[in-house]
Structure formats: C-alpha cells, structure tokens
Write a protein that holds these residues in place. Sequence first.
Motif, short mmCIF file in Angstrom:
data_model
loop_
_atom_site.label_atom_id
_atom_site.label_comp_id
_atom_site.label_asym_id
_atom_site.label_seq_id
_atom_site.Cartn_x
_atom_site.Cartn_y
_atom_site.Cartn_z
N TYR A 29 0.84 -1.12 -0.06
CA TYR A 29 0.02 0.06 -0.03
C TYR A 29 0.86 1.24 0.00
O TYR A 29 1.66 1.49 0.99
CB TYR A 29 -0.88 0.16 1.17
CG TYR A 29 -1.68 1.01 1.26
CD1 TYR A 29 -2.99 1.25 0.42
CD2 TYR A 29 -1.65 2.01 2.09
CE1 TYR A 29 -3.68 2.24 0.50
CE2 TYR A 29 -2.39 3.44 2.34
CZ TYR A 29 -3.56 3.46 1.58
OH TYR A 29 -4.25 4.37 1.29
N GLN A 30 0.75 1.98 -1.21
CA GLN A 30 1.90 3.31 -1.37
C GLN A 30 2.98 2.66 -0.96
O GLN A 30 3.55 1.91 -1.75
CB GLN A 30 1.10 4.31 -0.34
CG GLN A 30 -0.07 4.87 -0.76
CD GLN A 30 -0.76 5.68 0.09
OE1 GLN A 30 -0.28 6.24 1.25
NE2 GLN A 30 -1.94 6.44 -0.17
N ASP A 31 3.76 3.35 -0.12
CA ASP A 31 5.31 3.14 0.24
C ASP A 31 5.19 2.22 1.36
O ASP A 31 6.56 2.27 2.15
CB ASP A 31 6.00 4.52 0.46
CG ASP A 31 6.24 5.40 -0.65
OD1 ASP A 31 6.26 4.58 -2.03
OD2 ASP A 31 6.05 6.46 -0.73
N SER A 32 4.47 1.30 1.71
CA SER A 32 4.52 0.44 2.65
C SER A 32 4.16 -0.77 2.58
O SER A 32 3.45 -1.32 1.49
CB SER A 32 3.49 0.96 4.11
OG SER A 32 4.05 2.38 4.39
N TYR A 33 4.50 -1.70 3.23
CA TYR A 33 3.99 -3.25 3.25
C TYR A 33 2.93 -3.22 4.46
O TYR A 33 3.17 -2.88 5.60
CB TYR A 33 5.03 -4.18 3.48
CG TYR A 33 5.93 -4.57 2.20
CD1 TYR A 33 5.60 -5.14 1.40
CD2 TYR A 33 7.25 -3.88 2.19
CE1 TYR A 33 6.52 -5.52 0.37
CE2 TYR A 33 8.14 -4.04 1.45
CZ TYR A 33 7.78 -4.73 0.11
OH TYR A 33 8.60 -4.93 -0.72
N GLY A 34 1.85 -3.98 4.10
CA GLY A 34 0.81 -4.17 4.85
C GLY A 34 0.88 -5.55 5.35
O GLY A 34 0.86 -6.60 4.45
N LEU A 35 1.16 -5.69 6.63
CA LEU A 35 1.48 -7.29 7.24
C LEU A 35 0.42 -7.50 8.26
O LEU A 35 0.08 -6.88 9.02
CB LEU A 35 2.94 -7.20 7.75
CG LEU A 35 3.13 -8.58 8.29
CD1 LEU A 35 3.43 -9.69 7.53
CD2 LEU A 35 4.32 -8.25 9.30
N THR A 36 -0.27 -8.59 8.13
CA THR A 36 -1.26 -9.18 9.19
C THR A 36 -0.57 -10.32 9.41
O THR A 36 -0.18 -11.33 8.84
CB THR A 36 -2.67 -9.26 8.72
OG1 THR A 36 -3.42 -9.75 9.84
CG2 THR A 36 -2.96 -10.21 7.57
N LEU A 37 -0.77 -10.55 11.08
CA LEU A 37 -0.19 -11.82 11.53
C LEU A 37 -1.47 -12.65 12.17
O LEU A 37 -1.03 -13.92 12.48
CB LEU A 37 0.81 -11.51 12.86
CG LEU A 37 1.98 -10.69 12.47
CD1 LEU A 37 2.55 -10.29 13.74
CD2 LEU A 37 2.84 -11.26 11.48
N ASP A 38 -2.53 -11.99 12.22
CA ASP A 38 -3.67 -12.90 12.68
C ASP A 38 -4.90 -12.59 11.95
O ASP A 38 -6.07 -13.14 12.30
CB ASP A 38 -3.85 -12.28 14.20
CG ASP A 38 -4.23 -10.93 14.29
OD1 ASP A 38 -4.52 -10.15 13.38
OD2 ASP A 38 -4.15 -10.22 15.32
N GLY A 39 -5.11 -11.93 10.93
CA GLY A 39 -6.17 -11.73 10.04
C GLY A 39 -6.97 -10.75 10.56
O GLY A 39 -8.01 -10.40 9.88
N PHE A 40 -6.68 -10.05 11.84
CA PHE A 40 -7.59 -8.97 12.24
C PHE A 40 -6.89 -7.76 12.40
O PHE A 40 -7.52 -6.60 12.50
CB PHE A 40 -8.16 -9.50 13.81
CG PHE A 40 -9.09 -10.58 13.67
CD1 PHE A 40 -10.40 -10.63 13.15
CD2 PHE A 40 -8.33 -11.85 14.07
CE1 PHE A 40 -10.99 -11.92 13.50
CE2 PHE A 40 -9.05 -13.01 14.05
CZ PHE A 40 -10.36 -12.99 13.82
N THR A 41 -5.31 -7.76 12.56
CA THR A 41 -4.84 -6.43 12.48
C THR A 41 -3.99 -6.46 11.34
O THR A 41 -2.91 -7.29 11.06
CB THR A 41 -3.94 -6.72 14.02
OG1 THR A 41 -4.65 -6.83 15.02
CG2 THR A 41 -3.05 -5.39 14.13
N LEU A 42 -3.85 -5.18 10.87
CA LEU A 42 -2.92 -4.86 9.54
C LEU A 42 -2.11 -3.87 10.05
O LEU A 42 -2.51 -2.72 10.21
CB LEU A 42 -3.98 -4.66 8.18
CG LEU A 42 -3.12 -4.03 7.04
CD1 LEU A 42 -2.44 -5.34 6.68
CD2 LEU A 42 -4.18 -3.77 6.06
N VAL A 43 -0.88 -3.97 10.01
CA VAL A 43 0.11 -3.05 10.27
C VAL A 43 0.92 -2.75 9.10
O VAL A 43 1.43 -3.56 8.25
CB VAL A 43 1.10 -3.93 11.38
CG1 VAL A 43 2.44 -2.56 11.86
CG2 VAL A 43 0.57 -4.28 12.62
N PHE A 44 1.12 -1.38 8.96
CA PHE A 44 1.68 -0.88 7.64
C PHE A 44 3.30 -0.51 8.15
O PHE A 44 3.65 0.01 9.01
CB PHE A 44 1.22 0.56 7.15
CG PHE A 44 -0.21 -0.05 6.53
CD1 PHE A 44 -0.35 -0.45 5.38
CD2 PHE A 44 -1.13 0.33 7.24
CE1 PHE A 44 -1.63 -0.68 4.59
CE2 PHE A 44 -2.78 0.12 6.73
CZ PHE A 44 -2.69 -0.23 5.33
#
Length: 154
Positions: A29-44
Amino acid sequence: MKMNFAKIQMDAIKKLEKKEDHNIALGVYQDSYGLTLDGFTLVFIPKCKWYLNETAVEGERGLMDVGRIVYAENSLVEIKKTNRRIADNAKIKDTLVVFENEGKELFVSEKRLAYFPKEGCVYKTRPGNQIGFVYIYEGKQLIGVVTVVPPKSL
C-alpha cells in the motif's frame, strides 16, 4: 513511542517457522507493506524498514489487496478512544477497548492494538460505523487497521 517494526517482523518469522497453519498475509500500500499476523490487525511497515523476504512471507497466497479495505482519509471521521474497558469478555477471550463514534460504541480487542503506540495515535472510522474497521494514524501516516468486534458478538 514509535512502532517497533523489527519486533513485528520477528513475530512474523516466529509464526512462519512453526510451519503450521497461520493467518499471515502481506500486501503493498503506497510506500509500505501491509502485514497481518492474525487476520484482524493490519500493520503498515515502510518499505525502508522492511527486512524480510516478501516472497517468503506472502507464501502461496500471493499479495493481498490492501486497497480493498483502506478508505480515503477524507471519508473517515475521527473517533475517541475512551478509558472504558470491558474486561475478559468470555466470547472474545480478551479485554475490549471502547471507542465512541457519533454516540455509538465500537469495541476493539486490546490484543489487536498491541503493536501500535499507546499514545499519540489518531483513530478514525467511517461515519456512524459500529462494525468494520478502525484506522490508526500517527500524524498523517496510516500505520494500521484493526477490525471492530461487532456488538452482537458480545
């Protein structure tokens, strides 16, 4: 307090090393990676702070479409994180943090907020929303998205 990008990525490595079923997913997403470890929290995580092999993280699933859940900031309203907590909800098995959105309450699992700074964040969602997502900003930067616990799940 700034986000600890290295810790988030170390948690991803630990989950991947277990080689069991997991909910890890990766998107751009834009200049970031979106990472989810649990399917409920998305960290950029900014690309300049990304240390992992993206192919190893995305696995067989491929990249997720992060743009599907991210709304333009100008279509969101700021919501207030209250001091109210619902401790040890039996169905959710976690403490719930209560937010207010135009007189309605939103509930977010405290575990879903663990990767984000406790202070200095701005929380937003769609107007009148009680389900869906809470968007977390640090300044003007979107740093995460967490799912809301629907009231009827409580």
